[in-house]
Design a protein around this motif. Structure first.
Motif, short mmCIF file in Angstrom:
data_model
loop_
_atom_site.label_atom_id
_atom_site.label_comp_id
_atom_site.label_asym_id
_atom_site.label_seq_id
_atom_site.Cartn_x
_atom_site.Cartn_y
_atom_site.Cartn_z
N GLU A 35 -28.01 -1.33 5.77
CA GLU A 35 -27.08 -2.46 5.89
C GLU A 35 -25.74 -2.09 5.27
N LEU A 36 -24.72 -2.81 5.69
CA LEU A 36 -23.38 -2.56 5.19
C LEU A 36 -23.25 -3.15 3.79
N GLY A 37 -22.60 -2.43 2.91
CA GLY A 37 -22.42 -2.92 1.55
C GLY A 37 -22.06 -1.78 0.63
N GLU A 38 -21.86 -2.10 -0.64
CA GLU A 38 -21.48 -1.10 -1.63
C GLU A 38 -22.28 -1.34 -2.89
N VAL A 39 -22.76 -0.26 -3.48
CA VAL A 39 -23.48 -0.35 -4.74
C VAL A 39 -22.62 0.26 -5.83
N GLY A 40 -23.01 0.04 -7.07
CA GLY A 40 -22.27 0.62 -8.18
C GLY A 40 -21.87 -0.43 -9.17
N ALA A 41 -20.79 -0.19 -9.86
CA ALA A 41 -20.35 -1.10 -10.90
C ALA A 41 -18.88 -1.43 -10.68
N GLY A 42 -18.07 -1.27 -11.71
CA GLY A 42 -16.66 -1.59 -11.58
C GLY A 42 -15.86 -0.45 -10.98
N ILE A 43 -14.64 -0.79 -10.61
CA ILE A 43 -13.75 0.21 -10.04
C ILE A 43 -12.31 -0.18 -10.40
N SER A 44 -11.50 0.81 -10.71
CA SER A 44 -10.09 0.56 -11.00
C SER A 44 -9.27 0.81 -9.74
N VAL A 45 -8.44 -0.17 -9.39
CA VAL A 45 -7.58 -0.06 -8.21
C VAL A 45 -6.13 -0.03 -8.69
N TRP A 46 -5.50 1.13 -8.57
CA TRP A 46 -4.16 1.32 -9.10
C TRP A 46 -3.13 0.74 -8.13
N PRO A 47 -1.92 0.46 -8.63
CA PRO A 47 -0.91 -0.20 -7.79
C PRO A 47 -0.65 0.45 -6.45
N SER A 48 -0.67 1.78 -6.38
CA SER A 48 -0.41 2.44 -5.10
C SER A 48 -1.48 2.10 -4.07
N ALA A 49 -2.74 1.99 -4.51
CA ALA A 49 -3.82 1.63 -3.59
C ALA A 49 -3.76 0.14 -3.26
N VAL A 50 -3.41 -0.69 -4.24
CA VAL A 50 -3.24 -2.12 -3.97
C VAL A 50 -2.19 -2.33 -2.87
N ALA A 51 -1.11 -1.55 -2.94
CA ALA A 51 -0.04 -1.67 -1.94
C ALA A 51 -0.55 -1.34 -0.55
N VAL A 52 -1.38 -0.28 -0.44
CA VAL A 52 -1.95 0.08 0.86
C VAL A 52 -2.82 -1.05 1.39
N LEU A 53 -3.67 -1.59 0.54
CA LEU A 53 -4.56 -2.67 0.96
C LEU A 53 -3.76 -3.89 1.42
N GLU A 54 -2.68 -4.19 0.71
CA GLU A 54 -1.85 -5.33 1.13
C GLU A 54 -1.23 -5.08 2.49
N GLU A 55 -0.80 -3.84 2.75
CA GLU A 55 -0.24 -3.51 4.06
C GLU A 55 -1.27 -3.68 5.17
N LEU A 56 -2.53 -3.47 4.84
CA LEU A 56 -3.60 -3.58 5.82
C LEU A 56 -4.12 -5.01 5.95
N GLY A 57 -3.52 -5.93 5.20
CA GLY A 57 -3.93 -7.33 5.30
C GLY A 57 -5.09 -7.71 4.42
N VAL A 58 -5.53 -6.80 3.54
CA VAL A 58 -6.64 -7.10 2.63
C VAL A 58 -6.12 -8.00 1.52
N LYS A 59 -6.70 -9.17 1.41
CA LYS A 59 -6.20 -10.18 0.48
C LYS A 59 -7.16 -10.35 -0.69
N GLY A 60 -6.59 -10.68 -1.84
CA GLY A 60 -7.41 -11.03 -2.99
C GLY A 60 -7.49 -9.98 -4.07
N VAL A 61 -7.12 -8.73 -3.77
CA VAL A 61 -7.25 -7.68 -4.77
C VAL A 61 -6.30 -7.91 -5.93
N GLU A 62 -5.06 -8.27 -5.62
CA GLU A 62 -4.08 -8.47 -6.69
C GLU A 62 -4.47 -9.65 -7.58
N LYS A 63 -5.24 -10.60 -7.07
CA LYS A 63 -5.67 -11.75 -7.85
C LYS A 63 -6.80 -11.40 -8.81
#
Length: 358
Positions: A35-63
């Protein structure tokens, strides 16, 4: 535009699928897990990656960013070596891997088809396209199938591949409430780091020098870090023992192989798996996906776009692998005298940077 197959549905794979979809491609995602999903624990998302996600329409990461008290580097007894505020460093968003994965897959639209429980065993290509398992055909294949990538081995069987770093890592989520800002504590051949997630829980990780394959569990990591400063004992005590993850740390040998061969593209850990010392592994995969989409959207043919992607991402990620490897070597030093010198250098460096910023 065309058809693409993405092999692997981790953070990098699903980001690549969304990026290609936004470029007008029809995408099939192949995932070995049931099944689709992700396992693991926490992850750090740095500003450069947040910017890419925002360009792709992924919402909620910055919050998901969390305000916290001072963080930085400490000694096992609790003494500060350097505070992050003195260095003026960027602060990443801390988020659970499963939450980030869900935010990305929420952007899946009709241009993306997912097939789970699918294992890639064969890949062939010619001037007209790529074929997976003598069954699926596409104009492009994106290999996001991890550090032990089946696709990479098929393309470059001579490549040395993963190499052991000399230390293992533990990860977990503690259901405790803390005011401590977190950061890392460096000892002799051991490190412990933690940060607060958006839901208030604490994501933590620890490293210890040991031979590959030795294993370890909650009891092991608790014993290894007994006597370290508060709140480390409380964090470990607040972690369900069965939830602790232990993984020996590997990265890919350098020089890295080209990220492109014909119509096949390597992305994320399949291309440039690195030790987690900089917290940039998943971010680099996200940035790969953004770069791939950007080059595919530029004028020119497919080959030109893919070669531009390789020129863009291979040098950048090679530098990260080497930097992360170097941080790990310094952080895992066991000699008492060398550790004292290391800590002194960091403390002095922090003071100098703080003075310059003032």
């Amino acid at each position: 535009m065309g058809t693409a197959i993405v092999v692997g549905a981790g953070i990098g794979g699903v980001t690549a699928a969304v990026a290609l979809q936004r470029c007008g491609w029809q995408v099939t995602v192949l995932e070995r897990a049931p099944e689709l999903g992700e396992v693991g624990a926490g992850i750090s998302v740095w500003p450069s990656a947040v910017a890419v996600l925002e360009e792709l329409g992924v919402k909620g990461v910055e919050k998901a960013a969390v305000e916290s008290n001072p963080a930085g580097m400490r000694k096992p007894g609790g003494q500060w070596v350097v505070e992050a505020a003195d260095l003026g460093v960027e602060i990443p968003v801390m988020i659970h891997r499963a939450q980030l994965h869900e935010l990305i897959t929420d952007q899946f639209g009709p241009g993306i088809t997912v097939r789970t429980g699918y294992t890639v065993t064969k890949l062939t290509q010619d001037a007209t396209g790529v074929t997976i398992n003598d069954e699926l055909q596409a104009d492009l294949v994106v290999a996001a199938d991890g550090i032990r990538s089946i696709v990479r081995r098929a393309l470059y069987p001579e490549f040395k591949g993963p190499q052991y770093s000399g230390y293992t890592a533990y990860r977990g989520i503690a259901d405790v409430r803390l005011d401590d800002g977190g950061g890392e504590t460096w000892g002799r051949g051991q490190r412990f780091g933690f940060a607060r997630l958006i839901d208030g829980r604490i994501y933590w990780y620890a490293t210890a020098n040991q031979p590959a394959g030795q294993g370890g569990d909650h009891a092991t990591v608790t014993a290894d870090f007994a006597g370290w400063h508060d709140p480390i004992p409380a964090i470990l005590a607040g972690t369900p023992p069965e939830s602790v993850l232990q993984n020996d740390i590997y990265d890919l040998s350098t020089p890295l192989v080209p990220f492109v061969r014909g119509r096949v593209v390597l992305l994320g850990d399949a291309a440039h798996a690195m030790t987690p010392n900089l917290g940039r592994g998943a971010c680099s995969a996200i940035e790969d996906a953004g770069a791939l989409a950007r080059h595919l959207a530029e004028p020119g043919d497919l080959s030109t776009a893919l070669q531009a992607y390789d020129r863009d991402r291979r040098p950048a990620t090679t530098k990260l692998i080497k930097r992360s490897r170097g941080v790990g070597r310094v952080g895992q030093v066991e000699n008492r005298v060398v550790c004292a010198i290391r800590d002194g250098v960091f403390a002095l460096g922090g003071k100098l940077v703080a003075l310059r910023r003032r």
